[in-house]
Each structure stands twice: as structure tokens, then as C-alpha cells.
Write a protein that holds these residues in place. Structure first.
Motif, PDB file in Angstrom:
ATOM      1  N   ILE A   1       0.852  -1.185   0.000  1.00 35.18           N
ATOM      2  CA  ILE A   1       0.000   0.000   0.000  1.00 35.18           C
ATOM      3  C   ILE A   1       0.890   1.238   0.000  1.00 35.18           C
ATOM      4  CG2 ILE A   1      -1.977  -1.081   1.114  1.00 35.18           C
ATOM      5  CD1 ILE A   1      -1.077   0.224   3.759  1.00 35.18           C
ATOM      6  N   GLU A   2       0.378   2.322  -0.506  1.00 30.21           N
ATOM      7  CA  GLU A   2       1.115   3.578  -0.539  1.00 30.21           C
ATOM      8  C   GLU A   2       0.508   4.515   0.502  1.00 30.21           C
ATOM      9  OE1 GLU A   2       2.701   6.702  -3.909  1.00 30.21           O
ATOM     10  OE2 GLU A   2       1.619   4.902  -4.486  1.00 30.21           O
TER      11      GLU A   2
ATOM     12  N   GLN B   1       8.079   6.919  10.411  1.00 28.85           N
ATOM     13  CA  GLN B   1       7.568   6.199  11.575  1.00 28.85           C
ATOM     14  C   GLN B   1       6.077   6.457  11.770  1.00 28.85           C
ATOM     15  OE1 GLN B   1       9.160   3.847  13.736  1.00 28.85           O
ATOM     16  NE2 GLN B   1       6.963   3.583  14.032  1.00 28.85           N
ATOM     17  N   LYS B   2       5.650   7.687  11.549  1.00 28.57           N
ATOM     18  CA  LYS B   2       4.234   8.019  11.676  1.00 28.57           C
ATOM     19  C   LYS B   2       3.400   7.259  10.647  1.00 28.57           C
ATOM     20  CE  LYS B   2       4.592  12.533  13.839  1.00 28.57           C
ATOM     21  NZ  LYS B   2       4.271  13.965  13.747  1.00 28.57           N
ATOM     22  N   ALA B   3       3.925   7.110   9.437  1.00 28.14           N
ATOM     23  CA  ALA B   3       3.215   6.353   8.397  1.00 28.14           C
ATOM     24  C   ALA B   3       3.041   4.897   8.822  1.00 28.14           C
ATOM     25  CB  ALA B   3       3.966   6.430   7.075  1.00 28.14           C
ATOM     26  N   VAL B   4       4.104   4.297   9.339  1.00 28.47           N
ATOM     27  CA  VAL B   4       4.046   2.897   9.774  1.00 28.47           C
ATOM     28  C   VAL B   4       3.114   2.746  10.977  1.00 28.47           C
ATOM     29  CG1 VAL B   4       5.391   0.983  10.743  1.00 28.47           C
ATOM     30  CG2 VAL B   4       6.307   2.312   8.837  1.00 28.47           C
ATOM     31  N   THR B   5       3.210   3.654  11.924  1.00 26.07           N
ATOM     32  CA  THR B   5       2.361   3.600  13.117  1.00 26.07           C
ATOM     33  C   THR B   5       0.892   3.702  12.743  1.00 26.07           C
ATOM     34  OG1 THR B   5       4.096   4.552  14.501  1.00 26.07           O
ATOM     35  CG2 THR B   5       1.837   4.717  15.321  1.00 26.07           C
ATOM     36  N   GLN B   6       0.572   4.629  11.863  1.00 21.41           N
ATOM     37  CA  GLN B   6      -0.829   4.802  11.460  1.00 21.41           C
ATOM     38  C   GLN B   6      -1.324   3.588  10.668  1.00 21.41           C
ATOM     39  OE1 GLN B   6      -2.619   7.340  12.587  1.00 21.41           O
ATOM     40  NE2 GLN B   6      -4.467   6.603  11.611  1.00 21.41           N
ATOM     41  N   ALA B   7      -0.501   3.089   9.738  1.00 18.74           N
ATOM     42  CA  ALA B   7      -0.897   1.926   8.937  1.00 18.74           C
ATOM     43  C   ALA B   7      -1.104   0.692   9.814  1.00 18.74           C
ATOM     44  CB  ALA B   7       0.137   1.641   7.863  1.00 18.74           C
ATOM     45  N   SER B   8      -0.273   0.539  10.842  1.00 20.53           N
ATOM     46  CA  SER B   8      -0.360  -0.650  11.695  1.00 20.53           C
ATOM     47  C   SER B   8      -1.636  -0.696  12.529  1.00 20.53           C
ATOM     48  CB  SER B   8       0.865  -0.757  12.597  1.00 20.53           C
ATOM     49  OG  SER B   8       0.865   0.270  13.569  1.00 20.53           O
ATOM     50  N   LYS B   9      -2.380   0.405  12.577  1.00 16.81           N
ATOM     51  CA  LYS B   9      -3.663   0.409  13.287  1.00 16.81           C
ATOM     52  C   LYS B   9      -4.717  -0.407  12.540  1.00 16.81           C
ATOM     53  CE  LYS B   9      -2.957   4.813  15.590  1.00 16.81           C
ATOM     54  NZ  LYS B   9      -3.412   6.214  15.728  1.00 16.81           N
ATOM     55  N   SER B  10      -4.561  -0.513  11.215  1.00 16.98           N
ATOM     56  CA  SER B  10      -5.546  -1.269  10.438  1.00 16.98           C
ATOM     57  C   SER B  10      -4.931  -2.404   9.622  1.00 16.98           C
ATOM     58  CB  SER B  10      -6.320  -0.338   9.506  1.00 16.98           C
ATOM     59  OG  SER B  10      -5.442   0.315   8.627  1.00 16.98           O
TER      60      SER B  10
ATOM     61  N   SER C   1       7.851  -4.514   5.722  1.00 19.17           N
ATOM     62  CA  SER C   1       8.869  -3.527   5.365  1.00 19.17           C
ATOM     63  C   SER C   1       8.221  -2.220   4.938  1.00 19.17           C
ATOM     64  CB  SER C   1       9.757  -4.046   4.228  1.00 19.17           C
ATOM     65  OG  SER C   1       9.002  -4.194   3.034  1.00 19.17           O
ATOM     66  N   VAL C   2       9.048  -1.188   4.927  1.00 23.56           N
ATOM     67  CA  VAL C   2       8.613   0.118   4.438  1.00 23.56           C
ATOM     68  C   VAL C   2       9.696   0.631   3.492  1.00 23.56           C
ATOM     69  CG1 VAL C   2       9.569   1.341   6.440  1.00 23.56           C
ATOM     70  CG2 VAL C   2       7.806   2.423   5.067  1.00 23.56           C
TER      71      VAL C   2
ATOM     72  N   GLY D   1      12.596  30.720   5.261  1.00 20.50           N
ATOM     73  CA  GLY D   1      13.963  30.250   5.011  1.00 20.50           C
ATOM     74  C   GLY D   1      14.366  28.999   5.760  1.00 20.50           C
ATOM     75  N   LYS D   2      13.420  28.341   6.422  1.00 21.63           N
ATOM     76  CA  LYS D   2      13.732  27.110   7.165  1.00 21.63           C
ATOM     77  C   LYS D   2      12.740  26.024   6.778  1.00 21.63           C
ATOM     78  CE  LYS D   2      15.772  29.319  11.154  1.00 21.63           C
ATOM     79  NZ  LYS D   2      15.833  29.380  12.607  1.00 21.63           N
ATOM     80  N   VAL D   3      13.203  24.777   6.866  1.00 22.08           N
ATOM     81  CA  VAL D   3      12.315  23.652   6.576  1.00 22.08           C
ATOM     82  C   VAL D   3      11.219  23.627   7.629  1.00 22.08           C
ATOM     83  CG1 VAL D   3      12.131  21.144   6.415  1.00 22.08           C
ATOM     84  CG2 VAL D   3      14.095  22.309   5.419  1.00 22.08           C
ATOM     85  N   ASP D   4       9.995  23.618   7.154  1.00 22.03           N
ATOM     86  CA  ASP D   4       8.829  23.707   8.020  1.00 22.03           C
ATOM     87  C   ASP D   4       8.163  22.351   8.243  1.00 22.03           C
ATOM     88  OD1 ASP D   4       6.694  25.119   9.396  1.00 22.03           O
ATOM     89  OD2 ASP D   4       5.481  24.806   7.601  1.00 22.03           O
ATOM     90  N   ASP D   5       8.138  21.511   7.199  1.00 22.41           N
ATOM     91  CA  ASP D   5       7.413  20.248   7.267  1.00 22.41           C
ATOM     92  C   ASP D   5       8.087  19.223   6.365  1.00 22.41           C
ATOM     93  OD1 ASP D   5       5.123  18.906   8.359  1.00 22.41           O
ATOM     94  OD2 ASP D   5       4.182  18.995   6.388  1.00 22.41           O
ATOM     95  N   PHE D   6       8.401  18.060   6.923  1.00 22.07           N
ATOM     96  CA  PHE D   6       9.011  16.966   6.169  1.00 22.07           C
ATOM     97  C   PHE D   6       7.898  16.037   5.704  1.00 22.07           C
ATOM     98  CE2 PHE D   6      12.114  18.496   9.170  1.00 22.07           C
ATOM     99  CZ  PHE D   6      13.284  18.530   8.448  1.00 22.07           C
ATOM    100  N   ARG D   7       7.929  15.647   4.436  1.00 25.78           N
ATOM    101  CA  ARG D   7       6.884  14.787   3.879  1.00 25.78           C
ATOM    102  C   ARG D   7       7.499  13.555   3.227  1.00 25.78           C
ATOM    103  NH1 ARG D   7       3.259  19.508   0.946  1.00 25.78           N
ATOM    104  NH2 ARG D   7       2.637  20.538   2.883  1.00 25.78           N
ATOM    105  N   VAL D   8       6.832  12.432   3.385  1.00 26.23           N
ATOM    106  CA  VAL D   8       7.284  11.195   2.750  1.00 26.23           C
ATOM    107  C   VAL D   8       6.122  10.506   2.057  1.00 26.23           C
ATOM    108  CG1 VAL D   8       9.241  10.723   4.284  1.00 26.23           C
ATOM    109  CG2 VAL D   8       6.991   9.832   4.866  1.00 26.23           C
ATOM    110  N   ASN D   9       6.449   9.841   0.992  1.00 30.87           N
ATOM    111  CA  ASN D   9       5.534   8.948   0.278  1.00 30.87           C
ATOM    112  C   ASN D   9       6.184   7.583   0.427  1.00 30.87           C
ATOM    113  OD1 ASN D   9       4.465   7.279  -1.722  1.00 30.87           O
ATOM    114  ND2 ASN D   9       4.066   8.970  -3.106  1.00 30.87           N
ATOM    115  N   VAL D  10       5.550   6.679   1.164  1.00 29.96           N
ATOM    116  CA  VAL D  10       6.150   5.375   1.438  1.00 29.96           C
ATOM    117  C   VAL D  10       5.282   4.246   0.883  1.00 29.96           C
ATOM    118  CG1 VAL D  10       7.331   6.199   3.513  1.00 29.96           C
ATOM    119  CG2 VAL D  10       5.103   5.117   3.731  1.00 29.96           C
TER     120      VAL D  10
END
Length: 66
Positions: free
Chosen positions: A7-8, A22-31, A37-38, A50-59
Motif C-alpha cells: 500500500i502507498e 515512523q508516523k506512516a508505519v504507526t498509522q498503517a499498523s492500526k488497520s 517492510s517500508v 527560510g527554514k524547513v517547516d514540514d518533512f513529507r514522505v511517500n512510502v
């Protein structure tokens, strides 16, 4: 022979890409059970003042179907 499914999932974190992953894995593991693997498919970030505000991942999360 094991049957695996992929799943994506999109997630974000104000801390780091690792935390977003880690948040993606934690949320996915609820259902989804039997996560094997990820795979981080894509990383991006938003910038504010001028600073990184939010980190985003597509896993891709792989799990065994029983």
C-alpha cells in the motif's frame, strides 16, 4: 509461499523524514497487520521563512496477507 501486498501511504512531520516514516508505519499498523517492510519512495519538504517547516514522505508499506 507468502502472499504480500503493498500500500502507498503519505505522511508528514515537523521533526524529520525519519519521524514522518515512523508516523506512516504507526498509522498503517492500526488497520494493517503483519507489516514486513517500508520503502521510502519520495521525500519532500515545505519551507517557511527560510527554514524547513514540514518533512513529507511517500512510502510503500509491504505486509503479509494471511
Amino acid at each position: 509461499m507468502a502472499i504480500l501486498k503493498v500500500i502507498e501511504v503519505l505522511a508528514n512531520s515537523s521533526e524529520s523524514w525519519e519521524d514522518a516514516t515512523q508516523k506512516a508505519v504507526t498509522q498503517a499498523s492500526k488497520s494493517v497487520k503483519n507489516i514486513r517492510s517500508v520503502y521510502v519512495n519520495e521525500q519532500s519538504a515545505t519551507v517557511k521563512d527560510g527554514k524547513v517547516d514540514d518533512f513529507r514522505v511517500n512510502v510503500k508499506i509491504t505486509f503479509e496477507v494471511k
